[in-house]
Motif scaffolding. Structure first.
Motif, short mmCIF file in Angstrom:
data_model
loop_
_atom_site.label_atom_id
_atom_site.label_comp_id
_atom_site.label_asym_id
_atom_site.label_seq_id
_atom_site.Cartn_x
_atom_site.Cartn_y
_atom_site.Cartn_z
N THR A 231 104.65 10.78 25.10
CA THR A 231 105.44 10.31 26.25
C THR A 231 104.83 9.02 26.76
N TYR B 71 99.32 25.79 18.05
CA TYR B 71 100.60 25.54 18.16
C TYR B 71 101.45 25.64 16.92
N ASP C 168 107.12 18.12 15.64
CA ASP C 168 107.41 19.36 16.24
C ASP C 168 107.13 20.66 15.47
N GLN D 97 108.16 29.28 22.23
CA GLN D 97 108.97 28.07 23.01
C GLN D 97 108.24 27.96 24.41
N SER D 98 107.35 28.79 25.04
CA SER D 98 106.89 28.63 26.18
C SER D 98 105.65 27.73 26.01
N ALA D 99 105.08 27.40 24.66
CA ALA D 99 103.91 26.66 24.70
C ALA D 99 104.42 25.31 24.45
N SER D 100 103.58 24.46 25.16
CA SER D 100 103.71 22.89 25.03
C SER D 100 103.06 22.33 24.10
N SER D 101 103.52 21.32 23.51
CA SER D 101 102.94 20.41 22.50
C SER D 101 101.81 19.66 22.64
N CYS E 190 103.83 28.88 17.46
CA CYS E 190 105.11 27.80 17.88
C CYS E 190 106.04 28.68 18.76
N GLN F 108 102.33 16.16 23.52
CA GLN F 108 103.29 15.63 24.40
C GLN F 108 102.96 14.50 25.42
N GLN F 109 101.88 14.54 25.90
CA GLN F 109 101.46 13.64 26.57
C GLN F 109 101.17 12.22 25.89
#
Length: 514
Positions: free
Chosen positions: A294, A277, A347, A283-287, A281, A290-291
């Motif tokens: 959240t 990640y 990020d 843009q299509s890859a999710s962190s 880095c 993130q979960q």
């Protein structure tokens, strides 16, 4: 399936094998440079032996052609040395800039990792200790109200969820320590590397200037010193070439596939998805966080709602609970601020920028500087090899000039003879080259004047020559009183000589009567 422990035990020998292979490759490059140095020294030794054993082919060639060849060779070697030092200064500056850009990027990344650890540990501390204390006091206050106690338990569950999610964030303490050590060692080594090359540049320039000065002054002592120092500079040039080549090859191997190298290094410390990640880095890859972030935010929002409801409905019934509820609200506000900071630090864009800056510094500026330093080492080795090769010729030229000066010490136009005449005291007596009886023919009855009288014109002339010319000269001294054999005169010259002699006799006869 192979257990994880077995996989880890298999990975360790693989890493050790890779490290050994890298070290062996670098040692091989150093061995190649050592072989080059050996061949260079063998060639120089063979050349010097051939030159020393060769006979002088022609005195004319030695006197006219050989010094010219030596002069132009020295000029060419000096120009190459200046060009080499210029290239070296540029390469040293580029390598220094690249290394310090790497250090700056590693410091920024280290600051980010430290900040993540501080935020995670601080938020966990608030949820585990501070919030639990306030909830315990509120449980005592709301002991008679089961609905309020249920709200407090729900808030405790939300705090537990936050702690669990924060536990999934990697702990960067070990990475931070390794980066700090790497930055300190890199800065220490780079400072002394830069300073060592700077001193090497100064040494090369000084040796070139001394070589030119030795040739100009024909100083064999200075030439011998320069040749001895030139051998040392040659060894240093080959040593720097070996170091530059090994560093350039190692850096090139890393820059060919830096992502794979970092993945292998961090395999046992970070999850692969986390490393990828930050490395890519996209843009299509999710962190991968993130979960967790959240759930953290939703839990804080739920807790805010519960605290607001208790402040609205429970405080009128239990006024003593207001203080703890307000402190819980402040704690949740600070935790929410920490959440926003943590989201910004986790990020990928910040760390990925530091990663690209580090790669730019080491793989572009640093590698370019190493290549220029290698070129400097080659040119310096060529320069000093040339200086050593022309050493015997320059030595023979200096010896020939000294021998020529020694052979013509009596020549008044010889600078060395004039120097000797200037340091020698003036002659006390100058004998007349012939007796007056033989010089004047029929005037046999005349006696020669006293020595002081006959030397007066010569002394007067020598004083004038010393006053205006700096050195006594004998070309134009009158023949009377000159200590040299008589020349052969023509009749006209004899008549002139007799008239001059008569004038001298009359002059001295009047001044010193018998």
């Amino acid at each position: 399936m192979i257990p994880a422990l077995c996989l880890e035990q298999l990975r360790a020998p693989i890493r050790q094998c890779l490290v050994r292979t890298c070290i062996q490759s670098l040692l091989f490059l150093g061995l190649v440079a050592a072989i080059g140095l050996g061949l260079n020294l063998v060639f120089l030794a063979a050349y010097l032996v051939c030159v020393c054993c060769s006979l002088q082919s022609s005195a004319v060639q030695t006197k006219h052609r050989h010094p010219c060849c030596i002069t132009w060779t020295a000029v060419a070697a000096g120009l190459v040395c200046c060009a080499a030092v210029g290239v070296g200064f540029y390469g040293n500056s580029e390598a220094n800039d690249g290394v310090y850009q790497l250090i700056y990027s590693l410091d920024n990344a280290n600051h980010t990792f430290s900040g993540i650890d501080v935020l995670v540990s601080g938020t966990t501390q608030k949820m585990k200790v501070d919030l639990e204390q306030h909830l315990a006091r509120l449980s005592e206050i709301f002991a008679t109200r089961g609905d309020y106690l249920q709200t407090l338990k729900f808030m405790q569950q939300m705090a537990g969820n936050i702690i669990v999610q924060l536990a999934g964030v990697p702990v960067w303490t070990e990475v931070t320590e390794e980066l700090t050590e790497l930055v300190n060692q890199t800065g220490y080594v780079e400072y002394y590397r830069w300073l060592s090359y700077l001193l090497l540049f100064v040494l090369d320039l000084v040796l070139c200037l001394l070589a030119c000065l030795g040739l100009a002054k024909s100083s064999r002592c200075l030439l011998a010193s320069v040749l001895c120092c030139g051998v040392v500079a040659l060894l240093l040039s080959w040593t720097s070439l070996a170091a530059d080549t090994a560093a350039a090859v190692g850096t090139g191997d890393f820059c060919a596939a830096p992502d794979a190298f970092i993945l292998n290094i961090t395999e046992g410390q970070l999850r692969t998805e986390v490393t990828r990640y930050y490395l890519y880095c996209s843009q299509s890859a999710s962190s991968p966080f993130q979960q967790a972030l959240t759930i953290f935010q939703r839990s804080l929002t739920t807790m805010h709602i519960q605290v607001t409801g208790l402040l609205q409905f429970a405080v009128p019934l239990f006024p003593t609970a207001e203080k703890d509820l307000l402190r819980i609200q402040l704690l949740l506000n600070s935790s929410e601020s920490s959440l926003h900071q943590l989201m910004a630090m986790l990020d990928c864009r910040g760390l990925h920028k530091d990663y690209l800056d580090a790669l730019t510094g080491i793989c572009y500026d640093g590698l370019e500087g190493l290549l220029y330093l290698g070129l400097f080492s080659l040119l310096a080795a060529l320069t000093f090899s040339t200086m050593i090769c022309m050493g015997p010729g320059a030595w023979k030229h200096c010896a020939t000039r000294d021998r020529d000066y020694d052979d013509i010490d009596d020549d008044p136009f010889n600078p060395q003879a004039r120097r000797i005449a200037a340091h020698n005291p003036p002659r006390g007596q100058l004998r007349s080259f012939c007796s007056y009886s033989s010089g004047l023919g029929s005037q046999t009855s005349l006696q020669p004047p006293a020595q002081t009288i006959s030397n007066a014109p010569v002394s007067e002339y020598m004083n004038q020559a010393l006053l205006f010319g700096g050195n006594p000269r004998y070309e134009n001294v009158p023949l009377i009183g000159r200590g040299s054999p008589p020349p052969t005169y023509s009749p006209s010259m004899r008549a002139t000589y007799l008239s001059v002699a008569d004038e001298h006799l009359r002059h001295y006869g009047n001044e010193f009567p018998a």
